[in-house]
Design an enzyme around this catalytic site. Structure first.
Site, PDB file in Angstrom:
ATOM      1  N   ASP A  86       0.833  -1.202   0.000  1.00  0.00           N
ATOM      2  CA  ASP A  86       0.000   0.000   0.000  1.00  0.00           C
ATOM      3  C   ASP A  86       0.874   1.261   0.000  1.00  0.00           C
ATOM      4  O   ASP A  86       2.104   1.200   0.245  1.00  0.00           O
ATOM      5  CB  ASP A  86      -0.896  -0.033   1.253  1.00  0.00           C
ATOM      6  CG  ASP A  86      -2.240   0.655   1.044  1.00  0.00           C
ATOM      7  OD1 ASP A  86      -2.340   1.501   0.138  1.00  0.00           O
ATOM      8  OD2 ASP A  86      -3.173   0.350   1.811  1.00  0.00           O
TER       9      ASP A  86
ATOM     10  N   ASP B  23     -10.507   2.052  -3.563  1.00  0.00           N
ATOM     11  CA  ASP B  23     -11.072   1.660  -2.267  1.00  0.00           C
ATOM     12  C   ASP B  23     -12.588   1.641  -2.317  1.00  0.00           C
ATOM     13  O   ASP B  23     -13.228   1.189  -1.375  1.00  0.00           O
ATOM     14  CB  ASP B  23     -10.635   2.649  -1.173  1.00  0.00           C
ATOM     15  CG  ASP B  23      -9.282   2.279  -0.607  1.00  0.00           C
ATOM     16  OD1 ASP B  23      -8.755   1.216  -0.974  1.00  0.00           O
ATOM     17  OD2 ASP B  23      -8.746   3.061   0.199  1.00  0.00           O
TER      18      ASP B  23
HETATM   19  C1  DGJ Z   1      -5.913   1.700   1.803  1.00  0.00           C
HETATM   20  C2  DGJ Z   1      -6.247   0.495   0.994  1.00  0.00           C
HETATM   21  O1  DGJ Z   1      -6.647   0.849  -0.278  1.00  0.00           O
HETATM   22  C3  DGJ Z   1      -7.299  -0.323   1.732  1.00  0.00           C
HETATM   23  O2  DGJ Z   1      -7.711  -1.402   0.946  1.00  0.00           O
HETATM   24  C4  DGJ Z   1      -6.709  -0.783   3.016  1.00  0.00           C
HETATM   25  O3  DGJ Z   1      -5.648  -1.652   2.777  1.00  0.00           O
HETATM   26  C5  DGJ Z   1      -6.248   0.409   3.839  1.00  0.00           C
HETATM   27  N1  DGJ Z   1      -5.385   1.285   3.078  1.00  0.00           N
HETATM   28  C6  DGJ Z   1      -5.534  -0.036   5.076  1.00  0.00           C
HETATM   29  O4  DGJ Z   1      -4.971   0.988   5.760  1.00  0.00           O
END
Ligand code: DGJ
Length: 713
Positions: free
Chosen positions: A450, A516
């Site tokens: 991430d 997301d």
């Molecule tokens: C952002 C990601 O896109 C989510 O899927 C998740 O992993 C969160 N971060 C976790 O902090």
């Protein structure tokens, strides 16, 4: 293969993958591209020379005496008055270079030239290459052959556009709504899309496209460019009053970011251009390029259960084990433990950087959950965010100097976090050691990598200088080293969703997390425009719970699953205690994905240009065009009632096909509606008629979807 080394011809014709590239290479100055697009066939030398001559403009009043041509690196020295391809100087000197070609090597599909400017003490190398998919690759290298420092501001790859290119398409976006398309007329002047975020960004356009006004997915000549780079960049289209149209692609450099000492070179990231009669053909070239990489995932994409929207930071062995049990029951093949497993990470305010398993939450380490998951026959994946650090972490307290900053103050914080300087060898070594140790100790098949904030004031060293470029290079090095140590570990590029999607990161990762936002209505747009560059098997697409966590909207499972179906399919929902009927329905959708996975992940992605924007038809056609799977979504209420026909792109005009609903649970017909005749037993229709006339779309409630399967008649 024909090679012409050191030779100055007046024209070159490169051909590969259905693309022709014709260059005018005059005695003096840099070559110009006079045709980039459809294959011109076996052109005689006379016709080639004629084409080049035909492209040379006239001198006009008020202009320069030698009519200006758009060269591979347009410069004022050649009379160019648009944006120059190279900007830089030695404290103001050498600001206007003029290159003469010293060597040019070409074969049937590429050329490499070197050119010098002795006075400015610069050497230029340009490489152009067509690949078997018909893509045009360009890289440039600038070398300082002088004896003092050369400050490089910009070095851009230039792609000519046909004069018919009158409309521009790019995408913008934000967190939870990446890849929103926007279009406008191409007029005289320059249109820039920039990233100054240290990562491409949620608003980054994956492609900057320009084509015949009204071009769509199915038709209209359109060209597009992309920079295979995970940092700052600028892509532009420009039309000059002298009649040139072009696309420019460059890394966006900070002031003083690239200072070439004597003998030093700067290599531009690779710029890759495509074209097509419609966006589907244009995108298909990028998809085939990705699929032809030796590192392209060879195994079927495992159905993934991701814990984020299921439990967030509530890490508890019993709860997660129950989730894994449910995952195995519905057919998941990979279980990904998301954020919250490491030291001090009870929420998103602390812990980033301390990549040790948290003893409070996981007193026996990760072994119990990993054993449980793998015992159920699933792979185990783990979330990390290596480039980031919370000020509230042991790492930040021990190494405040490892944090990117412009000087004595910290950059504005975002998600309570700062960014590590990976160009600092000690910081990179720490991350390599930690990640390597985790991958060595535990049976981890997958990392969700991430990157949850934009970079601001990203400086390194003392005094601090802009360091985005160095950090992208260091990130690539770190990923390459990890992959060579753990070749069977797959990596996902996630950046608050889809904020790091580019062919540079995809060279080193196995999928991207598109957004997301898992709301299927939002995902329709996000996935369609992500698909301009990224094939479905590299695009994470999950089934959320009934109520979207990002939009608050509620949707049927058939819509949530049907929209996710073509992608690298997964589930992101607490499914540990579903009603048995819901669990059975989810199990059926997982099975449907697996049943069609081979087609979805190897076929050609197509999108219909439908006149009614309330209707969405997209699909994947098998490589032999003998079968296809489409989803038809009634997004909002249709304009007409019944909604009229939907057409099916991508099939073979010369064959006939059976068209049938693939989802037997679909409920068609409501009060006042009869059954839709063709859906009763399926129907055989000529391919050309399916493309041009289509079939009557079923009447559906807004925000609902059906699957339509097309098989040989
Ligand atoms: C952002 C990601 O896109 C989510 O899927 C998740 O992993 C969160 N971060 C976790 O902090």
């Amino acid at each position: 293969m024909q090679r012409r080394s050191g030779l100055r011809t007046s024209e070159l014709h490169l051909r590969l993958g259905g693309t022709s590239l014709v260059l005018d290479t005059p005695e003096s100055g840099l070559p110009s591209i006079v045709h980039w697009g459809p294959d011109l066939g076996d052109v005689t030398e006379e016709a080639l020379a004629g084409l080049v001559t035909a492209s040379r403009p006239q001198r006009v009043s008020g202009g320069v005496d030698e009519p200006t041509r758009l060269t591979l690196l347009p410069l004022q020295a050649d009379g160019w008055q648009g944006t120059p391809g190279l900007v830089g100087s030695r404290a103001g000197a050498g600001f206007a270079p003029s290159f003469q070609v010293t060597d040019l090597t070409a074969d049937d599909a590429g050329l490499v030239l070197t050119a010098d400017d002795a006075e400015a003490a610069l050497r230029l190398r340009i490489e152009l290459r067509l690949d078997e998919h018909g893509l045009l690759h360009q890289t440039l290298r600038l070398t300082n052959s002088g004896d003092d420092v050369y400050d490089l501001h910009e070095l851009a790859a230039t792609f000519p556009l046909p004069h018919t290119a009158g409309e521009v398409l790019d995408t913008t976006g934000r967190h939870l709504r990446e890849r929103t398309p926007q279009r406008h007329a191409m007029t005289v002047g320059r249109y820039d899309r920039e990233s100054r975020r240290g990562r491409p960004g949620a608003d980054a356009t994956l492609l900057l496209a320009a084509g015949t006004p009204g071009f769509g997915f199915e038709r209209g000549l359109v060209h597009a460019v992309h920079l295979a780079w995970s940092g700052n960049h600028r892509v532009s289209v420009e039309r000059t009053i002298t009649g040139s149209s072009l696309a420019r692609v460059a890394e966006l450099l900070g002031a003083g970011e690239i200072r070439l000492v004597p003998g030093e070179s700067y290599d531009s990231p690779e710029a890759i251009g495509s074209w097509g009669d419609g966006l589907t053909e244009l995108s298909g070239r990028y998809h085939r390029l990705l699929r032809s990489r030796p590192q392209h995932p060879a195994s079927e994409r495992p159905v993934t259960l991701n814990t984020w929207e299921a439990v967030y930071f509530d890490h508890d062995l019993a709860r997660l084990s129950a989730l894994a049990d449910a995952g195995a029951r519905v057919g998941a093949e990979r279980f990904v433990l998301d954020d919250g497993w490491f030291r001090g990470r009870r929420d998103d305010t602390s812990g980033l950087g301390d990549w040790y398993v948290d003893d409070d939450v996981w007193p026996d380490g990760l072994t119990p959950i990993i054993d449980h998951v793998t015992g159920l026959g699933m792979q185990f994946g783990l979330w990390v965010e290596p480039e980031m650090v919370n000020p509230d972490s042991d790492l930040a307290r021990a190494h405040p100097d490892w944090i990117l900053s412009a000087g004595s103050r910290l950059p504005v914080s975002a998600r309570q976090q700062q960014v590590l300087d990976l160009s600092n060898p000690a910081a990179s070594a720490y991350l390599l050691e930690r990640l390597d140790a985790l991958l060595t100790e535990y049976d981890i098949a997958y990392l969700k990598w991430d990157h949850n904030r934009d970079l601001l004031e990203a400086g390194a060293g003392s005094p601090a200088h802009p360091a985005v470029h160095e950090n992208v290079v260091a990130l690539y090095r770190l990923l390459d080293e990890l992959r060579s140590r753990h070749p069977f570990v797959e990596i996902e590029s996630c950046a608050s969703g889809g904020a790091r999607v580019d062919l540079g990161i995809l060279d080193r990762t196995d999928r991207i997390w598109a957004s997301d936002c898992i709301d299927p209505i939002e995902r329709l747009t996000i996935q369609r425009y992500t698909n301009l560059l990224v094939p479905y098997e590299l695009m994470g697409a999950h089934v959320s719970g009934p109520r979207s966590h990002s939009t608050g909207r509620r949707h049927d499972l058939s819509l949530r699953a049907g929209v996710a179906l073509p992608g690298h399919f997964g589930i992101e929902w607490d499914i540990s205690a579903l009603d048995p009927e819901v669990e059975a329905e989810l199990t059926a959708w997982v099975a449907a994905h697996k049943g069609h996975r081979e087609l979805l992940h190897h076929g050609t992605a197509v999108h219909a240009d439908l006149p009614d924007a309330s209707m969405d038809l997209r699909g994947v056609v098998s490589p032999g065009r003998d079968r296809a799977l489409y989803t038809f979504t009634q997004v909002t209420a249709s304009a007409s009632y019944p909604p009229g026909p939907v057409t099916f792109p991508g099939l073979d005009d010369e064959r006939s096909y059976r068209v049938a609903l693939a989802d037997p649970t679909a409920t068609l017909g409501g009060p006042g509606q009869s059954a839709l005749p063709w859906t009763l037993d399926g129907v055989v229709v000529p391919g050309r008629a399916l493309r041009l006339g289509g079939v009557q779309a079923p009447v559906l409630f807004p925000e609902s979807l059906v699957l339509i399967e097309v098989t040989p008649a």
